[in-house]
Write an enzyme that holds these catalytic residues in place. Structure first.
Site, mmCIF file in Angstrom:
data_model
loop_
_atom_site.group_PDB
_atom_site.id
_atom_site.type_symbol
_atom_site.label_atom_id
_atom_site.label_comp_id
_atom_site.label_asym_id
_atom_site.label_seq_id
_atom_site.Cartn_x
_atom_site.Cartn_y
_atom_site.Cartn_z
ATOM 1 N N ARG A 58 82.480 53.165 43.222
ATOM 2 C CA ARG A 58 82.328 52.828 41.806
ATOM 3 C C ARG A 58 82.093 51.339 41.586
ATOM 4 O O ARG A 58 81.168 50.939 40.881
ATOM 5 C CB ARG A 58 83.588 53.261 41.019
ATOM 6 C CG ARG A 58 83.606 54.714 40.608
ATOM 7 C CD ARG A 58 85.025 55.258 40.542
ATOM 8 N NE ARG A 58 85.641 55.218 41.869
ATOM 9 C CZ ARG A 58 85.409 56.154 42.817
ATOM 10 N NH1 ARG A 58 84.637 57.172 42.548
ATOM 11 N NH2 ARG A 58 85.961 56.068 43.995
ATOM 12 N N LYS A 86 79.963 38.342 65.229
ATOM 13 C CA LYS A 86 79.764 37.463 66.392
ATOM 14 C C LYS A 86 80.826 36.367 66.439
ATOM 15 O O LYS A 86 80.771 35.487 67.293
ATOM 16 C CB LYS A 86 78.375 36.822 66.332
ATOM 17 C CG LYS A 86 77.221 37.806 66.335
ATOM 18 C CD LYS A 86 75.899 37.061 66.199
ATOM 19 C CE LYS A 86 74.711 38.011 66.153
ATOM 20 N NZ LYS A 86 73.430 37.287 65.976
ATOM 21 N N ARG A 108 84.738 41.840 47.389
ATOM 22 C CA ARG A 108 85.904 42.707 47.615
ATOM 23 C C ARG A 108 86.364 42.466 49.042
ATOM 24 O O ARG A 108 85.542 42.431 49.975
ATOM 25 C CB ARG A 108 85.558 44.183 47.423
ATOM 26 C CG ARG A 108 86.679 45.108 47.928
ATOM 27 C CD ARG A 108 86.512 46.536 47.491
ATOM 28 N NE ARG A 108 86.847 46.668 46.079
ATOM 29 C CZ ARG A 108 86.993 47.852 45.473
ATOM 30 N NH1 ARG A 108 86.824 48.974 46.145
ATOM 31 N NH2 ARG A 108 87.297 47.907 44.196
ATOM 32 N N HIS A 136 92.605 43.175 40.639
ATOM 33 C CA HIS A 136 91.342 43.883 40.388
ATOM 34 C C HIS A 136 91.034 43.708 38.896
ATOM 35 O O HIS A 136 91.143 44.641 38.108
ATOM 36 C CB HIS A 136 91.498 45.354 40.747
ATOM 37 C CG HIS A 136 90.193 46.078 40.950
ATOM 38 N ND1 HIS A 136 88.968 45.523 40.643
ATOM 39 C CD2 HIS A 136 89.916 47.337 41.395
ATOM 40 C CE1 HIS A 136 88.013 46.387 40.926
ATOM 41 N NE2 HIS A 136 88.563 47.497 41.377
#
Length: 309
Positions: A58, A86, A108, A136
């Protein structure tokens, strides 16, 4: 209008006036998104980089649609094939993105605090799309917009948030937002999934010992899933059938809430665990898919305001 912030790291940084400004802009975009002509040129010529170090459906999709509706160019950073595999550091990766003169990074990350860390390396707008169990903010904002559309106000409401509180950035961000509007927030969680008493006091919420107590005469009931991916060693994985019987939301249990109660869930839902499918899909009570719709509008408002500040 002039907006006073360059980054969106959490609800804690926002005033009530800031939130009202975001919601007002989001309400406008919600209308636009339901019209035949959905695009605007507010971010024409801007570049938005989506950097998702954690799985998302979402939030990632809605941020990408939001940016494109505003006519921004979108780059989806793929961590699986990046130089971080790496050995490149998070800071060096952000510095590389910064060198491209991109206008915003939507991030995020599974670790709380890493989105704020990104602001050390990236000069454009940094927008928190969820960091661990930390914050959030856009979820709390879209939840508020959804409630406002149904209740006409954000003040004087009783909000019950039930489920895995301990690992929930959604619960934290919502509690901070509702506190600014003087609404009462109740938390209920099974044993072992609660906040410490000190955290409850800081957030200004009322902890409840049963789900029935939490939803009694509530205006809004928000269910949360158990976040099994965040359980630490020694924390219990609860049996889904047992969880549903003891802590799940169904029509019978919902009768304790107000008659015009709305049922919410930040999703993904575990149907038949924290909420029954019958209730999740019941248009009389459930606004779960409207929350998802409002996610695009709120993220359009945030990209617009924080990039164009």
């Amino acid at each position: 209008m002039s907006f006073p912030h360059h980054h969106l790291l959490g609800i804690k940084q926002l005033s009530r006036q800031d939130i009202e400004a975001i919601l007002e802009r989001a309400a406008h975009y919600a209308q636009t998104n339901r019209s035949p002509q959905k695009k605007t040129d507010r971010l024409a010529g801007k570049i938005v980089v989506n950097m998702f170090f954690e799985n998302s459906t979402r939030t990632r999709t809605s941020f990408e649609i939001a940016a494109k509706r505003l006519s921004a160019d979108v780059i989806n950073f793929n961590t699986a094939v990046s130089s971080m595999n790496k050995g490149e550091t998070f800071g060096d990766t952000l510095s590389m993105i910064n060198s491209t003169h991109a206008d915003a990074c939507v991030i995020r990350h599974p670790q709380a605090g890493m989105v704020e860390e990104a602001t050390r390396y990236f000069q454009g707008a940094v927008i928190n799309a969820g960091d661990g169990a930390g914050a959030h903010p856009t979820q709390a904002l879209l939840d508020a917009l959804t409630v406002q559309r149904h209740k006409g106000t954000l003040e004087g409401l009783t909000i019950a948030i039930c489920g895995d509180i301990k690992h929930s950035r959604v619960a934290r961000s919502n509690a901070l937002l509702w506190k600014l509007f003087g609404s009462q927030v109740r938390f209920f969680a099974p044993e072992g999934f609660t906040f410490p008493e000190e955290t409850n006091k800081d957030l200004g919420i009322i902890p409840c010992s049963t789900i029935d107590e939490a939803i009694d005469k509530a205006d809004v009931v928000m269910m949360l899933r158990v976040q099994n991916e965040r359980l630490e060693q020694g924390e219990t994985h609860l049996d889904p059938a047992m969880y549903n019987e003891s802590y799940g939301l169904n029509h019978d249990r919902l009768r304790r809430a107000k008659k015009d109660v709305i049922v919410m869930h930040p999703a993904p839902m575990n149907r038949g665990v924290e909420i029954t499918s019958a209730l999740a899909d019941d248009p009389q009570y459930s606004v779960i898919f409207e929350q998802m719709e409002m996610g695009v509008a709120v993220r359009m408002a945030c990209l617009d305001l924080f990039i164009n500040n």
